[in-house]
Enzyme design. Structure first.
Site, PDB file in Angstrom:
ATOM      1  CG  ASP A 290      -1.864  -1.196   1.214  1.00 50.60           C
ATOM      2  OD1 ASP A 290      -2.247  -1.646   0.127  1.00 50.60           O
ATOM      3  OD2 ASP A 290      -2.186  -1.700   2.319  1.00 50.60           O
TER       4      ASP A 290
ATOM      5  CE  LYS B 173       2.171  -2.468  -4.327  1.00 47.81           C
ATOM      6  NZ  LYS B 173       1.939  -2.113  -2.911  1.00 47.81           N
TER       7      LYS B 173
ATOM      8  N   GLY C  20      -4.654  -4.266  -3.834  1.00 53.28           N
ATOM      9  CA  GLY C  20      -5.614  -3.212  -4.162  1.00 53.28           C
ATOM     10  C   GLY C  20      -4.813  -1.976  -4.494  1.00 53.28           C
ATOM     11  CG  HIS C  21      -1.995  -2.048  -6.893  1.00 57.67           C
ATOM     12  ND1 HIS C  21      -1.065  -2.610  -7.722  1.00 57.67           N
ATOM     13  CD2 HIS C  21      -1.800  -2.620  -5.677  1.00 57.67           C
ATOM     14  CE1 HIS C  21      -0.341  -3.501  -7.033  1.00 57.67           C
ATOM     15  NE2 HIS C  21      -0.780  -3.525  -5.798  1.00 57.67           N
TER      16      HIS C  21
ATOM     17  CD  GLN D 261       0.592  -8.915  -2.531  1.00 59.52           C
ATOM     18  OE1 GLN D 261       1.254  -9.559  -3.342  1.00 59.52           O
ATOM     19  NE2 GLN D 261      -0.668  -8.625  -2.754  1.00 59.52           N
TER      20      GLN D 261
HETATM   21  P1  GDP Z   1      -0.881   0.363  -3.443  1.00 58.35           P
HETATM   22  O1  GDP Z   1      -1.465  -0.917  -2.968  1.00 58.35           O
HETATM   23  O2  GDP Z   1       0.592   0.453  -3.185  1.00 58.35           O
HETATM   24  O3  GDP Z   1      -1.214   0.679  -4.871  1.00 58.35           O
HETATM   25  O4  GDP Z   1      -1.530   1.506  -2.548  1.00 58.35           O
HETATM   26  P2  GDP Z   1      -3.099   1.653  -2.206  1.00 58.35           P
HETATM   27  O5  GDP Z   1      -3.815   2.121  -3.397  1.00 58.35           O
HETATM   28  O6  GDP Z   1      -3.586   0.431  -1.523  1.00 58.35           O
HETATM   29  O7  GDP Z   1      -3.033   2.764  -1.080  1.00 58.35           O
HETATM   30  C1  GDP Z   1      -2.519   4.021  -1.332  1.00 58.35           C
HETATM   31  C2  GDP Z   1      -3.598   5.062  -0.994  1.00 58.35           C
HETATM   32  O8  GDP Z   1      -3.013   6.339  -0.901  1.00 58.35           O
HETATM   33  C3  GDP Z   1      -4.661   5.183  -2.058  1.00 58.35           C
HETATM   34  O9  GDP Z   1      -5.862   5.550  -1.437  1.00 58.35           O
HETATM   35  C4  GDP Z   1      -4.152   6.317  -2.942  1.00 58.35           C
HETATM   36  O10 GDP Z   1      -5.201   7.006  -3.627  1.00 58.35           O
HETATM   37  C5  GDP Z   1      -3.523   7.206  -1.907  1.00 58.35           C
HETATM   38  N1  GDP Z   1      -2.354   7.968  -2.356  1.00 58.35           N
HETATM   39  C6  GDP Z   1      -1.380   7.614  -3.230  1.00 58.35           C
HETATM   40  N2  GDP Z   1      -0.420   8.574  -3.268  1.00 58.35           N
HETATM   41  C7  GDP Z   1      -0.817   9.540  -2.404  1.00 58.35           C
HETATM   42  C8  GDP Z   1      -0.229  10.759  -1.963  1.00 58.35           C
HETATM   43  O11 GDP Z   1       0.852  11.163  -2.385  1.00 58.35           O
HETATM   44  N3  GDP Z   1      -0.928  11.483  -1.030  1.00 58.35           N
HETATM   45  C9  GDP Z   1      -2.123  11.063  -0.530  1.00 58.35           C
HETATM   46  N4  GDP Z   1      -2.713  11.813   0.388  1.00 58.35           N
HETATM   47  N5  GDP Z   1      -2.699   9.912  -0.928  1.00 58.35           N
HETATM   48  C10 GDP Z   1      -2.046   9.162  -1.824  1.00 58.35           C
HETATM   49  P1  IMO Z   2      -1.055  -4.196  -2.184  1.00 63.51           P
HETATM   50  O1  IMO Z   2      -0.569  -4.765  -3.490  1.00 63.51           O
HETATM   51  C1  IMO Z   2      -1.009  -4.652   2.149  1.00 63.51           C
HETATM   52  C2  IMO Z   2      -1.074  -8.739   3.670  1.00 63.51           C
HETATM   53  C3  IMO Z   2      -2.303  -9.196   4.431  1.00 63.51           C
HETATM   54  C4  IMO Z   2      -1.660 -10.161   5.409  1.00 63.51           C
HETATM   55  C5  IMO Z   2      -0.590 -10.821   4.565  1.00 63.51           C
HETATM   56  C6  IMO Z   2      -0.994 -12.175   3.990  1.00 63.51           C
HETATM   57  O2  IMO Z   2      -2.311  -3.446  -2.267  1.00 63.51           O
HETATM   58  O3  IMO Z   2       0.065  -3.453  -1.528  1.00 63.51           O
HETATM   59  P2  IMO Z   2      -2.573 -12.869   1.955  1.00 63.51           P
HETATM   60  O4  IMO Z   2      -4.052 -12.655   1.758  1.00 63.51           O
HETATM   61  O5  IMO Z   2      -1.737 -12.267   0.897  1.00 63.51           O
HETATM   62  O6  IMO Z   2      -2.229 -14.288   2.222  1.00 63.51           O
HETATM   63  O7  IMO Z   2      -2.257 -12.072   3.336  1.00 63.51           O
HETATM   64  O8  IMO Z   2      -0.299  -9.921   3.506  1.00 63.51           O
HETATM   65  N1  IMO Z   2      -1.347  -8.211   2.318  1.00 63.51           N
HETATM   66  C7  IMO Z   2      -1.271  -6.918   2.013  1.00 63.51           C
HETATM   67  N2  IMO Z   2      -1.044  -5.844   2.783  1.00 63.51           N
HETATM   68  N3  IMO Z   2      -1.182  -4.512   0.824  1.00 63.51           N
HETATM   69  C8  IMO Z   2      -1.376  -5.579   0.029  1.00 63.51           C
HETATM   70  O9  IMO Z   2      -1.393  -5.507  -1.314  1.00 63.51           O
HETATM   71  C9  IMO Z   2      -1.481  -6.853   0.615  1.00 63.51           C
HETATM   72  N4  IMO Z   2      -1.704  -8.103   0.147  1.00 63.51           N
HETATM   73  C10 IMO Z   2      -1.598  -8.924   1.182  1.00 63.51           C
HETATM   74  O10 IMO Z   2      -2.927  -8.115   5.084  1.00 63.51           O
HETATM   75  O11 IMO Z   2      -1.004  -9.440   6.440  1.00 63.51           O
HETATM   76 MG    MG Z   3      -3.008  -1.591  -1.776  1.00 63.37          MG
END
Ligand code: GDP
Ligand code: IMO
Ligand code: MG
Length: 440
Positions: A12, A15, A39-40, A222
């Site tokens: 998270d 990415k 979840g990206h 991840q």
């Molecule tokens: P990922 O799994 O690495 O793609 O990250 P996620 O999408 O799960 O979580 C990142 C969250 O931060 C999302 O809600 C994005 O919309 C938000 N986000 C990404 N970059 C920024 C930033 O520079 N500032 C803020 N405030 N939010 C951001």
């Molecule tokens: P993105 O790509 C954050 C964590 C789960 C748990 C561990 C194992 O959005 O960064 P799993 O279901 O993969 O067997 O769970 O990994 N986990 C993540 N945490 N971002 C993710 O994906 C994750 N995908 C799995 O919360 O701790």
């Molecule tokens: Mg994510």
């Protein structure tokens, strides 16, 4: 130019956002591991889109996305995601490709994931999507791949064997009701028909693309600390989330990767169980979680938040061979008076055991033994906050001096330069930088 982008913390890191920005300069976008546990998030033209299995750059016109052999695919989740993308005007029929070697997730994987979580002595906090059990089958050589799914006879036979075996496990180990072979055969044959036109030989597809001079962008899911080998085992996911995973998970030679970019948040978060040395006390946790909207993009679970941990990030820079890093969510720290950065750990047991005989318990390397990490206390360095809004900043030079100092300090601590800074969730709220200074 072929670039691999990986998370350098516990997932998270942003990415999706960074991939969306970098996709402008790429032709083919590839996911190489994980599944719909990811979840990206991309926010484009005021609309949010969350990618789970499909590469995050496909909102740009003319790109092609490949779901590589290292990914585990829940066909129902994939079809739903394709449907949502199509309703946004993306030509999914043309631009979504799936490796025939990718493994398929079945409902028995999900059920096993849930019952294993409920019964194991220490929970891992998985996403409950069946990811781990599907990778178990892959390693046990009993898994079903996309090529099998699309071949009626092979599929019927492999599914029959799997259902017999999984029903035995479900009954004997967990006293759970059986899965129906007929129901699964029918449902999954329907998915196969819809997905078959997208299925390709992934290795051949990428080789041809490289021969045509296409630019490839590999999207890790991840993060490094969730990598099955290099993370905080067993509190990890079941795949190789580090840069090396791009080669095995997509079928490309290591010699054809030109750049690796690691992504870090300006602080740290983690979802699920496991050690987290810099985790905030609850008052600060609430502030940052609210400001950073730190709730899981896949499960909606509140994310645990903490200060930036340079020890884990340095480990990530090394195992991925990061050429540079992207720093996201700088804006979330805008109101902080003081910002702490973890520059090392103190292991209280080590200093006690040493009994003053030279051992101080000081640790500056990521401990590969997770039980050591679990007892480590962070050693912090304090830096002044900037107390200014950075969300509209478009160039490094426009950042407040204290923000520049913070970023330069991260460069020194990680020994790598920053190539991109993000100060908001929207596509426009990011700017590329050359080296911003101090790293060697
Ligand atoms: P990922 O799994 O690495 O793609 O990250 P996620 O999408 O799960 O979580 C990142 C969250 O931060 C999302 O809600 C994005 O919309 C938000 N986000 C990404 N970059 C920024 C930033 O520079 N500032 C803020 N405030 N939010 C951001
Ligand atoms: P993105 O790509 C954050 C964590 C789960 C748990 C561990 C194992 O959005 O960064 P799993 O279901 O993969 O067997 O769970 O990994 N986990 C993540 N945490 N971002 C993710 O994906 C994750 N995908 C799995 O919360 O701790
Ligand atoms: Mg994510």
């Amino acid at each position: 130019m072929n670039i691999v982008v990986v998370g350098a913390q516990w997932g998270d890191e942003g990415k999706g956002k960074v991939i969306d920005v970098l996709s402008e300069d790429a032709d083919i976008l590839i996911r190489f591991q994980g599944g719909h546990n990811a979840g990206h998030t991309v926010v484009a033209d005021g609309e949010e889109f969350i990618f789970h299995l499909i590469p995050s750059g496909l909102l740009h016109k003319g790109k092609v996305g490949l779901i590589g052999n290292g990914v585990v695919i829940d066909p129902e989740a994939l079809l739903e995601e394709m449907g949502r993308l199509a309703s946004r005007g993306v030509d999914v029929q043309r631009c979504v490709k799936i490796s025939d070697q990718a493994h398929v997730i079945f409902p028995y994987h999900k059920r096993l994931d849930l019952v294993e979580e409920a019964t194991r002595p220490g929970r891992l906090g998985t996403t409950g999507r069946g990811i781990g059990p599907c990778y178990v089958d892959k390693s046990a050589r009993s898994g079903i791949r996309m090529a099998d799914l699309c071949n009626r006879e092979t599929f019927a036979e492999k599914l029959r064997q799997n259902v017999i075996e999984k029903n035995r496990w479900l009954k004997a180990l967990y006293n759970e009701p059986p899965c129906s072979y007929e129901e699964l055969l029918e449902r999954y044959s329907g998915y196969a028909k819809r997905l078959a036109p997208h299925v390709v030989n992934g290795t051949r597809f990428l080789r041809a693309a490289m021969q045509q001079g296409k630019r490839l962008l590999f999207e890790g899911a991840q993060g490094t600390l969730l990598d099955v080998d290099h993370g905080t085992y067993p509190y990890v996911t079941s795949s190789s989330a580090t840069a090396g995973g791009a080669c095995t998970g997509a079928g490309i030679p290591p010699t054809r990767i030109d750049r690796v970019i690691g992504i870090v948040k300006a602080y740290t978060t983690r979802v699920g169980e496991g050690p987290f040395p810099t985790e905030f006390p609850s008052a600060l946790m609430d502030v940052i979680r609210a400001k950073g909207k730190e709730f899981g993009a896949t499960t909606g679970r509140p994310r645990r938040c903490g200060w930036f941990d340079a020890v884990i990030a340095r480990h990530a820079v090394w195992v991925n061979g990061c050429d540079s890093i992207a720093v996201t969510k700088l804006d979330v720290l805008d109101e902080m008076e003081t910002i702490q950065v973890c520059v090392g750990y103190h292991d209280p047991s080590a200093s006690k055991a040493a009994g003053g005989a030279g051992g101080t318990g000081a640790i500056d390397e990521f401990p590969s033994d997770t039980s050591v990490l679990a007892r480590c206390q962070p050693v912090y360095e304090s830096l002044p906050g900037w107390r200014q809004d950075t969300s509209e900043v478009g160039r490094f030079e426009e950042l407040p001096e204290a923000a520049k100092r913070y970023l330069k300090r991260l460069e020194v601590l990680l020994g790598v330069s920053i190539c991109l800074i993000s100060t908001g969730s929207k596509r426009e709220q990011a700017f590329k930088v050359g080296s911003i200074g101090s790293a060697a």
